[in-house]
Design an enzyme around this catalytic site. Structure first.
Site, PDB file in Angstrom:
ATOM      1  N   SER A  63      -9.290   2.358   3.297  1.00 22.59           N
ATOM      2  CA  SER A  63      -8.343   3.019   2.418  1.00 22.59           C
ATOM      3  C   SER A  63      -7.399   2.065   1.687  1.00 22.59           C
ATOM      4  CB  SER A  63      -7.506   4.023   3.224  1.00 22.59           C
ATOM      5  OG  SER A  63      -6.693   3.375   4.199  1.00 22.59           O
ATOM      6  N   LYS A  80       0.824  -1.212   0.000  1.00 22.09           N
ATOM      7  CA  LYS A  80       0.000   0.000   0.000  1.00 22.09           C
ATOM      8  C   LYS A  80       0.862   1.268   0.000  1.00 22.09           C
ATOM      9  CE  LYS A  80      -3.767   2.050   2.787  1.00 22.09           C
ATOM     10  NZ  LYS A  80      -4.591   1.828   4.006  1.00 22.09           N
ATOM     11  N   SER A  92      -9.840   0.288   7.442  1.00 22.66           N
ATOM     12  CA  SER A  92      -9.241   0.376   6.115  1.00 22.66           C
ATOM     13  C   SER A  92      -8.704  -0.926   5.545  1.00 22.66           C
ATOM     14  CB  SER A  92      -8.117   1.425   6.127  1.00 22.66           C
ATOM     15  OG  SER A  92      -8.655   2.710   6.275  1.00 22.66           O
TER      16      SER A  92
END
Length: 499
Positions: A151, A76, A175
């Site tokens: 996210s 990420k 997330s």
């Protein structure tokens, strides 16, 4: 069978086994993953930085005996350092290029994983939909008109699209779990202190952020945790050690468990019939596994709890923006998105005393939650209140956009001191995700499970939350539910490879 088809079908554990036995090479897998990343990129828009040449170089010399040797991976683009790779955090602020690896990056590499891309994130991980001015809209491989959540939505999109079988994620308010629930994946929010965030930070958002992964299978989730958990010399605290390996926990029968189910919205907001159906499916799977399940209420988790959570996050965002301005040597106000500016200004307006008092209230409620649910091995509850939303559905429109514009352009952040107005904006931010932040605050582990696909073909997962430090029991329960349900074979219909 083509290498692309094998990549699309197998989980990380299965792929590593093929590499270990010499039935597939790391180079073949890496090239297949890169090709699929490029082929699906226009459809899902989940790549922040391609790492293709470094991946090819690594694949040529990988040690086949490593536990996840040759398995393509995504990291990420937020809150983790990869030496020499620009880190954007989903923002238009000038990228930061670290000259070191985070501990977690080193552990991923030591496991034999081959990072092929960094994955998209909303700006600073603040939205639970992966949409940003910097990178655009990340789309769901099950239906590209819909979100993968956020996210860690880029990671979830890449796993669901069959580009990689497992990907790094982080979770400060859902997330990891929200993208998993939106994308038909398994997503474990680990206990506080289970994995280190160092040396980048000691903790993030006052300890509410944790790192782990989105995966296709429970066994991958467990194995990756075995390979990455435990403190390092800079970690300020650590979760209690497991009794054995997480992989062993996922492989054994959980025995008869005492479970609870929490069906209400702590915010008093609407819950879709599909979400309640998914929860009923989870309860039915648990009962089929031989477990008792009883309904409970959590009346002490309510709107005041979430108001404290939101203002605490706002103070953390304000501090982060100060740090970014110091790094680039100028104000970053013009680089960031409108909602981030408003949240940062709110954080600047909140005093240190208010922040501390809010944290103490959150901790007190967490202690009550842990105490009152201690008799249960896990508590089932929703992750998302509705099926995956259409892309752009969380963008403010009409009066909401007008209010946000006024707050931003006229610097009227002080109006958020008016409780009804603050409550209105809180509801607009959280109406899709009422529950996940509860366990970021309490520090408990919680795992999202892909129990349901709607008639419209959209995944809808739920979560099971456990006692602090007890990922083992959650993984054992999750693996049993996975086996009973057959969800492991479900795949998104995007660009299905030929045999």
């Amino acid at each position: 069978m083509s290498v692309e088809r094998i990549l699309w079908e197998e989980d990380a554990t299965g792929l590593a086994g093929l590499v270990r036995r010499g039935e597939l090479s790391a180079i073949e897998l890496t090239e297949a993953a890169i090709a699929r990343a490029e082929a699906t990129r226009p459809e899902i828009n989940a790549t922040a930085e391609p790492l293709y040449e470094a991946a090819r170089t690594r694949a040529k010399s990988i040690d086949r005996s490593l536990p996840l040797a040759g398995v393509p991976f995504a990291i990420k683009d937020l809150g983790i350092a990869i030496k020499g790779v620009p880190s954007h955090g989903g923002s238009r602020i000038p990228a930061w290029v670290p000259d070191f690896n985070s501990v977690m990056t080193e552990r991923y590499l030591a496991a034999g994983l081959i990072p092929i891309v960094t994955s998209t994130s909303p700006e600073h991980g603040l939205r639970l939909m992966t949409e940003s001015k910097a990178f655009g809209v990340t789309r769901n491989p099950w239906n590209t008109g819909h979100t993968t959540g956020g996210s860690s939505g880029g990671s979830a999109a890449l796993v669901a699209a069959g580009v990689v079988p497992v990907a790094h994620g982080s979770d400060g308010g859902g997330s990891i779990r929200v993208p998993s629930a939106c994308s038909g994946l398994v997503g474990l929010k680990t206990s506080r202190g289970r994995v280190p965030l160092s040396p980048l930070v000691s903790e993030s958002w006052y300890g509410m952020v944790v790192d782990h992964a989105v995966t296709r299978s429970v066994r991958d989730c467990a194995l990756l945790l075995d390979l990455t958990h435990g403190p390092d010399a800079l970690a300020p605290y650590a979760a209690r050690p497991p009794k054995g390996s997480f992989a062993a926990a996922a492989a054994r029968d959980p025995g008869k468990l005492t479970l609870a189910v929490y069906r209400k919205s702590p915010l008093g907001l609407p819950i879709s019939a599909e979400t309640l159906k998914a929860l009923d499916i989870a309860v039915a799977l648990a009962r089929e596994g031989g477990h008792s399940v009883e309904d409970i209420d959590l009346p002490f988790i309510g709107r005041d709890f979430f108001a404290d959570f939101c203002t605490t996050v706002a103070s953390a965002v304000a501090g982060s923006l100060r740090g970014e301005a110091l790094r680039v040597g100028r104000s970053v106000t013009g680089d960031i998105e409108r909602a981030t500016r408003v949240l940062g200004r709110l954080g600047e307006m909140i005093s240190a005393g208010e922040t501390y008092a809010g944290l103490q209230r959150l901790h007190a409620t967490s202690r009550q939650l842990i105490t009152e649910t201690a008799r249960y091995d896990a508590v089932l509850m929703p992750v998302i209140a509705h099926p995956p939303l259409a892309c752009g559905a969380m963008d403010p429109k009409g009066a909401d956009e007008l209010i946000e514009n006024l707050l931003d352009k006229l610097h009227l952040t002080a109006l958020l001191r008016i409780k009804p107005l603050f409550g209105q904006l809180m509801d607009k931010s959280l109406w899709f995700t009422h529950w996940p932040a509860i366990h970021n605050v309490s520090g408990q582990p919680s795992i999202a499970l892909p129990v349901h696909v709607t008639d419209a073909g959209l995944p809808l997962g739920i979560q099971a939350a456990g006692r602090p430090g007890d990922e083992e029991r959650l993984l054992s329960l999750a693996a049993q539910m996975e086996k009973i349900s057959g969800w492991l074979t479900r795949r998104a219909p995007l660009m299905v490879p030929s045999q």
